[in-house]
Design a protein around this motif. Structure first.
Motif, PDB file in Angstrom:
ATOM      1  N   VAL A  89       0.826  -1.202   0.000  1.00 13.93           N
ATOM      2  CA  VAL A  89       0.000   0.000   0.000  1.00 13.93           C
ATOM      3  C   VAL A  89       0.863   1.256   0.000  1.00 13.93           C
ATOM      4  CG1 VAL A  89      -1.753   1.318   1.257  1.00 13.93           C
ATOM      5  CG2 VAL A  89      -1.864  -1.189   1.212  1.00 13.93           C
ATOM      6  N   GLY A  90       0.500   2.191  -0.850  1.00 16.62           N
ATOM      7  CA  GLY A  90       1.058   3.531  -0.790  1.00 16.62           C
ATOM      8  C   GLY A  90      -0.008   4.462  -0.252  1.00 16.62           C
ATOM      9  N   PHE A  91       0.369   5.362   0.644  1.00 12.50           N
ATOM     10  CA  PHE A  91      -0.616   6.272   1.239  1.00 12.50           C
ATOM     11  C   PHE A  91      -0.070   7.693   1.160  1.00 12.50           C
ATOM     12  CE2 PHE A  91      -3.640   8.175   3.956  1.00 12.50           C
ATOM     13  CZ  PHE A  91      -4.723   7.308   4.056  1.00 12.50           C
ATOM     14  N   ILE A  92      -0.814   8.561   0.506  1.00 20.42           N
ATOM     15  CA  ILE A  92      -0.391   9.944   0.323  1.00 20.42           C
ATOM     16  C   ILE A  92      -1.366  10.880   1.013  1.00 20.42           C
ATOM     17  CG2 ILE A  92       0.039  11.768  -1.366  1.00 20.42           C
ATOM     18  CD1 ILE A  92       0.890   9.630  -3.351  1.00 20.42           C
ATOM     19  N   GLY A  93      -0.864  11.607   2.022  1.00 11.92           N
ATOM     20  CA  GLY A  93      -1.687  12.547   2.776  1.00 11.92           C
ATOM     21  C   GLY A  93      -1.992  12.030   4.168  1.00 11.92           C
ATOM     22  N   THR A  94      -1.157  12.391   5.135  1.00 14.90           N
ATOM     23  CA  THR A  94      -1.341  11.882   6.504  1.00 14.90           C
ATOM     24  C   THR A  94      -1.749  13.030   7.428  1.00 14.90           C
ATOM     25  OG1 THR A  94       1.037  12.097   6.919  1.00 14.90           O
ATOM     26  CG2 THR A  94       0.237   9.957   6.177  1.00 14.90           C
ATOM     27  N   GLY A  95      -2.829  13.698   7.056  1.00 15.97           N
ATOM     28  CA  GLY A  95      -3.349  14.802   7.842  1.00 15.97           C
ATOM     29  C   GLY A  95      -4.325  14.338   8.906  1.00 15.97           C
ATOM     30  N   VAL A  96      -5.309  15.169   9.198  1.00 15.47           N
ATOM     31  CA  VAL A  96      -6.265  14.901  10.283  1.00 15.47           C
ATOM     32  C   VAL A  96      -6.894  13.522  10.140  1.00 15.47           C
ATOM     33  CG1 VAL A  96      -8.473  15.637  11.268  1.00 15.47           C
ATOM     34  CG2 VAL A  96      -6.752  17.341  10.699  1.00 15.47           C
ATOM     35  N   MET A  97      -7.299  13.153   8.930  1.00 18.95           N
ATOM     36  CA  MET A  97      -7.950  11.859   8.713  1.00 18.95           C
ATOM     37  C   MET A  97      -6.980  10.799   8.201  1.00 18.95           C
ATOM     38  SD  MET A  97     -11.540  13.249   7.081  1.00 18.95           S
ATOM     39  CE  MET A  97     -12.274  11.625   7.004  1.00 18.95           C
ATOM     40  N   GLY A  98      -6.101  11.188   7.285  1.00 15.20           N
ATOM     41  CA  GLY A  98      -5.225  10.225   6.647  1.00 15.20           C
ATOM     42  C   GLY A  98      -4.311   9.483   7.600  1.00 15.20           C
ATOM     43  N   LYS A  99      -3.884  10.168   8.643  1.00 14.24           N
ATOM     44  CA  LYS A  99      -2.987   9.536   9.624  1.00 14.24           C
ATOM     45  C   LYS A  99      -3.645   8.318  10.263  1.00 14.24           C
ATOM     46  CE  LYS A  99      -0.504  10.644  13.908  1.00 14.24           C
ATOM     47  NZ  LYS A  99      -0.190  11.715  14.877  1.00 14.24           N
ATOM     48  N   SER A 100      -4.900   8.470  10.685  1.00 20.99           N
ATOM     49  CA  SER A 100      -5.616   7.336  11.286  1.00 20.99           C
ATOM     50  C   SER A 100      -5.861   6.239  10.263  1.00 20.99           C
ATOM     51  CB  SER A 100      -6.954   7.800  11.874  1.00 20.99           C
ATOM     52  OG  SER A 100      -6.765   8.655  12.977  1.00 20.99           O
ATOM     53  N   MET A 101      -6.224   6.634   9.064  1.00 22.59           N
ATOM     54  CA  MET A 101      -6.537   5.651   8.031  1.00 22.59           C
ATOM     55  C   MET A 101      -5.318   4.808   7.672  1.00 22.59           C
ATOM     56  SD  MET A 101      -8.857   8.354   5.889  1.00 22.59           S
ATOM     57  CE  MET A 101      -9.235   7.343   4.453  1.00 22.59           C
TER      58      MET A 101
END
Length: 297
Positions: A12-24
């Protein structure tokens, strides 16, 4: 079916670890997936890196390493650069990669990404979410998906780690149109929620007691149950930022105009939130609409 088996061979690649992305992204790590992360501010990914996520320097590097890539960033311009830019996901990704954009963006851009990805043998889905920081933290997001049914079925097990209400709404762009419906409903509801709290306070009532009563009746809503308590506590930190809500309302109004549709409630909400942004509150949560009413008293 060709491609990857999501549950066995996914990187998995995950781009955007802000308010929601970090938890996801954290939920995907907890499920045992190898996760590569990229975000503009590396410090925002530090907790994930300490938990075993691997850092990538660019979206292109993510594309080279991952076969399922999730993005949740700020604005459609960010989405376009990440997906269609020279160092973007489509240009650098592998055949049979699954691209899942969970940003609230424009339906037309989702359709464009889907078409460009298909030319490269990649699978693109638009999958915006609702539920804010709480829904992301608790893996109880509503996920509204647009794209090909076969692609949706293949990726659905992964989405189930992030949300509890996951529905394929139609072809590419349908997820974004559905998110507009969500934001339109929230916009007028937020005005009602804040006006209710302000009214309770001005009438000399205990707003917490008022909330205990009206949240269980016909007035009940997610915003009333989850954001009104924050208002009462004086907590205006973001579960969802005002500046991003304004972006969403702008998209919805533009799409409505294309359909010759007048949405006066949405237009009013947009005008109020724009005033808050002008006052420097764009990074606060949507419940900071309360400050507009306090300023006007």
């Amino acid at each position: 079916m060709g491609g990857i088996h999501v549950l066995e061979n996914a990187v998995v690649g995950f781009i955007g670890t802000g308010v929601m992305g970090k938890s996801m992204a954290g939920h995907l790590l907890s499920a045992g997936y190898p996760v590569h992360v990229y975000t503009r501010t590396k410090a925002k990914a530090q907790d994930l890196l300490e938990r075993g996520a691997r850092w990538a320097e660019t979206p292109g590097e993510i594309a080279e390493k991952a076969n399922i890539i999730i993005t949740i960033v700020g604005f459609p311009s960010d989405v376009e650069e990440i997906y269609l830019g020279q160092d973007g996901l489509v240009a650098n990704g592998k055949e049979n990669t699954y691209l899942i954009d969970m940003t609230t963006s424009t339906p037309s851009l989702a359709q464009k990404i889907h078409a460009e990805a298909k030319k490269k043998g990649m699978h693109a889905l638009d999958a915006p979410v609702s539920g804010g920081d709480i829904g992301a933290r608790d893996a109880r997001l509503a996920i509204m998906v647009g794209g090909d049914e076969e692609d949706f079925k293949r990726i659905e097990p992964l989405l189930q780690l992030l949300g509890t209400n996951i529905i394929l709404q139609g072809p590419a762009g349908a997820g974004q149109h559905t998110k507009m419906c969500n934001q339109i409903a929230i916009a007028s509801n937020m005005m009602g929620v804040i006006e209710s709290v302000v009214y309770a306070e001005k009438a000399g009532l205990d707003p917490e007691n008022v909330l205990k009563t009206i949240a269980t009746g016909a007035a009940g809503s997610w915003s009333l149950s989850n954001l009104a308590p924050r208002v009462i506590q004086g907590n205006f930190e973001p579960g969802f930022m005002i500046k991003h809500f304004i972006k969403d309302m702008n998209i919805a109004l533009e799409e409505a105009a294309k359909m010759n549709l007048d949405l006066p409630g949405l237009a009013l909400a947009q005008s109020l939130y724009r005033k808050l942004e002008e006052d420097g509150l764009g990074d606060k949560g949507t419940q900071a609409l309360y400050k507009y009413f306090m300023k006007s008293l």
